[in-house]
Every structure is written in C-alpha cells, then in structure tokens.
Design an enzyme around this catalytic site. Structure first.
Site, PDB file in Angstrom:
ATOM      1  N   CYS A 114      43.734   2.509  76.645  1.00 52.53           N
ATOM      2  CA  CYS A 114      43.207   1.759  75.499  1.00 52.53           C
ATOM      3  C   CYS A 114      44.127   0.575  75.178  1.00 52.53           C
ATOM      4  CB  CYS A 114      43.075   2.708  74.305  1.00 52.53           C
ATOM      5  SG  CYS A 114      42.220   1.984  72.902  1.00 52.53           S
ATOM      6  N   CYS A 115      45.438   0.834  75.122  1.00 52.22           N
ATOM      7  CA  CYS A 115      46.397  -0.247  74.836  1.00 52.22           C
ATOM      8  C   CYS A 115      46.405  -1.277  75.959  1.00 52.22           C
ATOM      9  CB  CYS A 115      47.807   0.319  74.673  1.00 52.22           C
ATOM     10  SG  CYS A 115      48.133   1.029  73.064  1.00 52.22           S
ATOM     11  N   CYS A 198      47.316  -0.221  65.257  1.00 55.70           N
ATOM     12  CA  CYS A 198      45.883   0.000  65.023  1.00 55.70           C
ATOM     13  C   CYS A 198      45.694   1.215  64.106  1.00 55.70           C
ATOM     14  CB  CYS A 198      45.174   0.260  66.343  1.00 55.70           C
ATOM     15  SG  CYS A 198      45.230  -1.129  67.484  1.00 55.70           S
ATOM     16  N   CYS A 201      45.904   4.981  65.285  1.00 57.93           N
ATOM     17  CA  CYS A 201      47.150   5.375  65.954  1.00 57.93           C
ATOM     18  C   CYS A 201      48.386   5.158  65.081  1.00 57.93           C
ATOM     19  CB  CYS A 201      47.316   4.579  67.242  1.00 57.93           C
ATOM     20  SG  CYS A 201      45.896   4.709  68.317  1.00 57.93           S
ATOM     21  N   CYS A 225      53.083   0.209  73.340  1.00 57.86           N
ATOM     22  CA  CYS A 225      51.720  -0.136  73.762  1.00 57.86           C
ATOM     23  C   CYS A 225      51.719  -0.676  75.193  1.00 57.86           C
ATOM     24  CB  CYS A 225      51.093  -1.143  72.813  1.00 57.86           C
ATOM     25  SG  CYS A 225      51.889  -2.751  72.844  1.00 57.86           S
TER      26      CYS A 225
HETATM   27  S1  SF4 Z   1      47.156   1.274  69.328  1.00 60.32           S
HETATM   28 FE1  SF4 Z   1      45.554   2.852  69.565  1.00 60.32          FE
HETATM   29  S2  SF4 Z   1      43.581   1.850  69.100  1.00 60.32           S
HETATM   30 FE2  SF4 Z   1      45.145   0.250  69.384  1.00 60.32          FE
HETATM   31  S3  SF4 Z   1      44.926  -0.375  71.488  1.00 60.32           S
HETATM   32 FE3  SF4 Z   1      46.539   1.215  71.462  1.00 60.32          FE
HETATM   33  S4  SF4 Z   1      45.502   3.200  71.759  1.00 60.32           S
HETATM   34 FE4  SF4 Z   1      43.924   1.645  71.299  1.00 60.32          FE
END
Ligand code: SF4
Length: 237
Positions: A114-115, A198, A201, A225
């Site tokens: 996701c990151c 985010c 998280c 991240c």
């Molecule tokens: S902090 Fe969480 S929601 Fe944001 S990009 Fe990374 S995993 Fe995804």
C-alpha cells in the site's frame, strides 16, 4: 562537494551541539546544498512538524526553493485542509498522489505494498518530474528505532543526494524552533499525535518512540513507508 565535506559523527552531534548551534548548522547545510544544486534542490514536505521546520529553514536560505507534498486518499481531513492552506501560501509546493485502484483494506493485508503504491511511487514521480538532484527531508535520528543509522547527507541512489539537515535535532528542539518562529503546524498535534500519517495507520501513542503510533498491530509497527529506504531512481516494481 558537500557529500565529501559532511563527515561528522551524527550520534556525537546530537549530544554536543546546543539548540542555536543546531539551527545554524542546519541553515548552513541547506545553504551549501542550494549553492551546489540550485533549482535541482527540492524539499519534501510531509506536512508534519519536522517538515514544517525544514520548509521554514529552506525559505530563509531562498524563498525560491521548491517543494513537493505526497498525499494519499487516506490522509486525515485535518492534514488535507492544512495541505490546501500551505499550497495557497506557497505556490512553489507541488502536490503528488497516485489514484491507481488498489484492493480494499490493502493497508491491513499488505501495508508495505500500500505504501509502495500510494507513497513511494508519487515520490519517484516528484523526483523525476521536478528534475531533482538533491532532495531535503525532515528525517531525525532520535525519532525511533528505524531512524538511527542515517547520515546528514547520503547518496542512496546514484545521482540523487538526500540531505537531512535536522537529523541531529531532538523532538523538543523541533517544537522549540516552531514556537520561537511562530510557524503554523498541522492541527493534529493539538489532538495528541506525535507522528502523522494516513488515518488507518496512525494512532495517538505515548512513550519514548515518537513513531510508535504508526502501523500499530502490523509487522510495520513504528516502521517506515519506504521513501527513505527504497531506491527512487533505479527500481523495479
Ligand atoms: S500509511 Fe497506511 S494507508 Fe497510507 S499508504 Fe501506507 S499502508 Fe497505505
């Protein structure tokens, strides 16, 4: 060249220099890098407290210095609002994001992926589109377990330097600087957050590790991240 000049031991500097000396050193580092890289020097602004310091320092070196913000669909409303206000104040800040479709709740099932998609990819795009040769970050060595091994200036990617001008600052000194200079900060700090990310998280957390509230409940807890650890120029997805 700056990378050859800056060789001091970071751990010693954290203890040895006082607040005023640290501010002076940070300004000098940005100034020297700006003289070397000119418009190819760009500040990464995460809209957190450390970025607010870096941005304020950079604007003293030259109001012309450009910056970029990486945002995601999961940023808190307060951060999005603060971002709009900052961009209105500083039109030289560009915003990058990635609207690619991703599986639902990827932040739970695979936060690294996701990151990678939502944060690292836009940073790579910013570096390429803004023709960056030296990017400036608000990384600090006392922030948490994952941040102890950085240098004030490093070349993780050949041809792309990373300058970390406040690497040796304590959290207390960040707030000292922001208060003394009356710098506007993300309102989430007023709610008790110490490190911002985010919404899904990021939690409010206490204790020694400033980043302990990040990715709680996952293997990434208190982690990164990827923008500071993954290649930005030569990479394969
Ligand atoms: S902090 Fe969480 S929601 Fe944001 S990009 Fe990374 S995993 Fe995804």
């Amino acid at each position: 060249m700056l990378i050859e000049e800056v060789t001091e031991n970071v751990v010693e500097l954290v203890e040895k220099l006082n607040f005023a000396e640290k501010v002076e050193r940070s300004l000098e580092l940005i100034d020297k890098a700006y003289k070397e890289f000119g418009d190819h020097l760009v500040v990464a602004n995460s809209l957190g407290k450390d970025s607010s310091v870096i941005w304020h320092l950079a604007k003293q070196v030259s109001p012309k210095i450009r910056g970029f913000i990486v945002t995601t669909r999961f940023k808190p409303a307060e951060t999005k609002k603060f971002m709009s206000e900052e961009v209105a104040r500083y039109p030289e800040l560009r915003v990058f994001s990635n609207d690619q479709e991703i599986p639902e709740k990827l932040y739970e099932t695979d936060p690294d992926r996701c990151c990678e998609i939502l944060k690292v990819t836009p940073v790579r795009n910013a570096v390429r589109e803004m023709n960056v040769k030296c990017w400036v970050t608000g990384l600090r060595s006392t922030e948490g377990r994952t941040r102890t091994d950085y240098k004030e200036i490093e070349e993780l990617d050949k041809g792309l330097l990373k300058l970390n001008p406040i690497l040796i600052w304590y959290e207390r000194e960040v707030w000292e600087y922001l208060a003394l200079n009356q710098v506007l900060v993300n309102p989430l700090y007023g709610k008790g957050y110490r490190s911002l990310g985010c919404s899904p998280c990021t939690k409010i957390a206490q204790g020694e590790d400033e980043r302990a509230g990040r990715w709680i409940g996952t293997s990434k807890c208190g982690g990164e991240c990827g923008i500071h650890t993954k290649p930005l120029l030569d990479y394969q997805i």
